[in-house]
Design an enzyme around this catalytic site. Structure first.
Site, mmCIF file in Angstrom:
data_model
loop_
_atom_site.group_PDB
_atom_site.id
_atom_site.type_symbol
_atom_site.label_atom_id
_atom_site.label_comp_id
_atom_site.label_asym_id
_atom_site.label_seq_id
_atom_site.Cartn_x
_atom_site.Cartn_y
_atom_site.Cartn_z
ATOM 1 C CD GLU A 67 -2.501 1.303 2.699
ATOM 2 O OE1 GLU A 67 -2.998 2.402 3.025
ATOM 3 O OE2 GLU A 67 -2.569 0.284 3.408
ATOM 4 C CG ASP A 124 -1.901 10.002 6.547
ATOM 5 O OD1 ASP A 124 -2.463 8.898 6.547
ATOM 6 O OD2 ASP A 124 -1.537 10.588 5.519
#
Length: 263
Positions: free
Chosen positions: A49, A60
């Site tokens: 990924e 994130d």
């Protein structure tokens, strides 16, 4: 079936869960990120990924944000995504998913993005900030090019939303272990186990759990009930602190955690 589906099926046939490993592209520079992804695959990742850096990474945590901001500062450009995927795909036979926020794809052109990703040897997209009901153009492009569509399911998703995600996703459903941003947590929420069970009720064959998984023990716990574990922050930290050798060591330990105990 898709390459991602086949990789997860191969892991299952070997008596283990799949190890999906995340790394940001362009960190600490483009070539090192390519070499790091190759090392991650060689150390046991079943699916890669890869995240092109984005200026507003709402999902994130701090370790990944730090890396992506460094990549942007070093001059990463969206077109570098396809360069990286092409070189990685030429060096390792592991399916490559690109984890991208939707705005860059939209700005680049959905069909153009899909065509270039497929031509580079990519396997599909993970799209954390677009839902299937808003993704008609991407669904059409992915069906035309054979790319996988990995949508996210969260513990807060309604049954109606889970049914939509189940119908629209290919490869696997990205099953969010807990609400919040990526990072490491001492304990994974029990909600992940419940969410996987709910996805099964909607016919999902492959559910891989991510967000907060950072140790081999946590990986082992996840693959008791899910089809794979997704790890990001621990790998990015290992690359930051120990370079590619440190990353490879961490990846080997995490891959070992995917073995399922025989019943």
């Amino acid at each position: 079936m898709s390459r991602v589906h086949d990789a997860i099926a191969a892991a299952r046939a070997a008596g283990r869960g799949a190890f999906v490993g995340y790394l940001p592209l362009g960190y600490p520079d483009l070539q090192t990120s390519i070499d790091a992804a190759v090392a991650l695959a060689e150390a046991g990742a079943d699916v890669l990924e890869l995240g092109p850096p984005y200026s507003d990474p709402v999902m994130d945590g701090p370790v990944i944000q730090e890396a992506t901001q460094a990549a942007l500062a070093a001059g990463f450009r969206l077109r570098d995504t396809f360069t990286a995927v092409r070189e990685i795909a030429a060096r390792v036979d592991v399916p490559i998913l690109v984890m991208t926020y939707w705005n860059p794809v939209l700005q680049y052109g959905v069909d153009r993005y899909a065509d270039e990703l497929a031509a580079a040897g990519g396997a599909g997209l993970i799209t954390p900030d677009i839902t299937p009901d808003a993704a008609a153009e991407w669904i059409a492009a992915s069906e035309r090019t054979g790319l996988d569509r990995v949508f996210l399911a969260a513990p807060t998703s309604t049954d109606e939303r889970l049914a939509t995600i189940a119908r629209a996703s290919t490869g696997f459903v990205y099953t969010v272990s807990t609400m919040g941003i990526t990072g490491e947590r001492a304990e994974l929420d029990a909600a992940a186990r419940t969410l996987v069970a709910r996805l099964r009720e909607h016919g999902v064959e492959n559910a891989c759990v991510g967000i907060g998984i950072s140790t081999p023990d946590q990986v082992a716990g996840v693959v008791e009930y899910a089809d794979g574990a997704i790890v990001g922050t621990a790998l990015v930290r290992a690359l930051r602190d120990g370079g590619i050798d440190g990353l490879a060591t961490e990846a080997c330990a995490l891959a070992a955690g995917t073995a399922r105990a025989s019943k």
